[in-house]
Enzyme design. Structure first.
Site, PDB file in Angstrom:
ATOM      1  N   SER A   1     -13.247  -8.167 -26.463  1.00 19.30           N
ATOM      2  CA  SER A   1     -12.431  -7.063 -27.166  1.00 19.30           C
ATOM      3  C   SER A   1     -12.041  -7.434 -28.786  1.00 19.30           C
ATOM      4  CB  SER A   1     -10.880  -7.000 -26.257  1.00 19.30           C
ATOM      5  OG  SER A   1     -11.174  -6.688 -25.236  1.00 19.30           O
TER       6      SER A   1
ATOM      7  N   SER B   1      -4.354  -8.949 -20.606  1.00 21.36           N
ATOM      8  CA  SER B   1      -5.186  -9.102 -19.265  1.00 21.36           C
ATOM      9  C   SER B   1      -4.586 -10.076 -18.444  1.00 21.36           C
ATOM     10  CB  SER B   1      -6.603  -9.468 -19.704  1.00 21.36           C
ATOM     11  OG  SER B   1      -7.459  -9.135 -18.816  1.00 21.36           O
TER      12      SER B   1
ATOM     13  N   LYS C   1      -0.952  -8.641 -16.480  1.00 19.93           N
ATOM     14  CA  LYS C   1      -0.991  -7.156 -16.577  1.00 19.93           C
ATOM     15  C   LYS C   1       0.216  -6.517 -15.638  1.00 19.93           C
ATOM     16  CE  LYS C   1      -5.500  -5.569 -17.062  1.00 19.93           C
ATOM     17  NZ  LYS C   1      -6.800  -4.945 -16.404  1.00 19.93           N
TER      18      LYS C   1
ATOM     19  N   ASN D   1      -2.517  -2.758 -19.678  1.00 20.78           N
ATOM     20  CA  ASN D   1      -3.504  -3.497 -20.416  1.00 20.78           C
ATOM     21  C   ASN D   1      -3.409  -3.082 -21.954  1.00 20.78           C
ATOM     22  OD1 ASN D   1      -4.794  -1.037 -20.488  1.00 20.78           O
ATOM     23  ND2 ASN D   1      -6.732  -1.867 -20.647  1.00 20.78           N
TER      24      ASN D   1
END
Ligand code: NAD
Length: 292
Positions: free
Chosen positions: A24, A69, A73, A94
């Site tokens: 990410s 994450s 979450k 998320n």
């Protein structure tokens, strides 16, 4: 010296543990750079114990948003001010948006919208369809809820009788109470029902992770008769790109097979849009991160 970061740069965080392996940060930073947006995205090793302070940190520092994450979450929900309808139904978040940096934190879940967009980009329409799913954990729940919100007619979930089975009961109840989709849950032990359901379905989604290491030699479908020419098979796994299930479905005449790369890409793109209001340059990012 980098030309991009300066005193005006806005920060987006990612809070999870373990997290150093995540794609990410690269995905978002490359997209910011490509579009010339003055944002930076950084990963922070944060578990449940540090979570409350981390969320206060987001408020105190005016961090504009955060991805979330595991293991945070679900645990983050009590610290947020508002949830999107899908996040509320999933009971998981998320993506957190801190609009204008003013400290009002809204939780979203983009795993489901990412999966649905991935299907759409492949020309697969979910509305009014019968869909069979396996897997009702984190990924499966997000997909199930979004599929129901997006107009799937019937969603038939099959799961082994583990802890996720109990979770799936809740998911099915929420879908039936809150959407027009008719959801059912059946034990995967009932293979006859599973086979019958797939025969009647336009789409089969495997949200279990079976097919990924250490289960890379396994598939929940091994009977060629279960694959038909009108069936789209979608597997959330993206490493390997072709799971045993997808190869089996392709070799036995499925209409289309789709791996989890698109879901991964589009859950990021949906979060990017929420953070910045801009469309992620997905073709550029796909080429950069996911080419062979
Ligand atoms: P999870 O542990 O929350 O849920 C796993 C689910 O699979 C449960 O329903 C469980 O009952 C079922 N399951 C486990 N072992 C099984 C077996 N042997 N046979 C049948 N069912 C079994 O996990 P998760 O977070 O939902 O992740 C599941 C998979 O989805 C992982 O492979 C993960 O990498 C992948 N994933 C992909 C994306 C993406 O963007 N493509 C996003 C999130 C997760």
């Amino acid at each position: 010296m980098t030309e991009r970061l300066d005193g005006h740069t806005l920060l987006i965080s990612l809070i999870a543990t373990p997290i150093r392996h995540s794609l990410s940060p690269t995905m978002h930073n490359e997209a910011f750079a490509k579009l010339g947006l003055d944002y930076a995205y950084l990963a922070f090793e944060v578990g449940n114990e540090e979570l409350k302070d981390a969320v206060q940190g987001i408020r105190a520092l005016g961090i504009r948003g955060s991805n979330v994450s595991m293991p945070n979450k679900q645990a983050i929900i009590p610290y947020l001010d508002e949830l999107s309808p899908a996040a509320k139904l999933c009971g998981a978040v998320n993506t957190v948006v801190n609009k204008d940096g003013k400290g009002h934190l809204v939780g979203h879940i983009t795993d489901g919208t990412g999966a649905m967009r991935s299907l759409k980009e492949e020309g697969v329409e979910v509305k009014d369809q019968i869909v069979t799913m396996t897997g009702a954990g984190g990924a499966g729940t997000a997909i199930a809820i979004q599929a129901a919100l997006d107009g799937v007619k019937e969603l038939r979930i099959f799961n082994i009788e583990d802890a996720a089975f109990e979770n799936a009961k809740e998911t099915v109840k929420k879908i039936n109470e809150n959407t027009d989709c008719v959801a059912t849950l059946t034990s995967l032990k009932n293979q006859a029902a599973f086979k019958q359901s797939i025969a009647e379905s336009a789409i089969y989604i495997d949200g279990t992770g079976v097919g990924m290491k250490p289960l890379e030699k396994e598939s929940l479908i091994n009977d060629p008769e279960m694959i038909h020419e009108n069936l789209v098979v979608f597997d959330v796994v993206y490493i390997p790109k072709e799971t045993k299930l997808l190869k089996f479905a392709k070799d036995n005449g499925a209409k289309k097979v789709i791996n989890g790369l698109g879901m991964m890409l589009y859950q990021g793109a949906e979060a990017f849009k929420l953070f910045t209001g801009e469309d992620m340059p997905v073709d550029y990012i796909r080429e950069l991160l996911f080419k062979d």
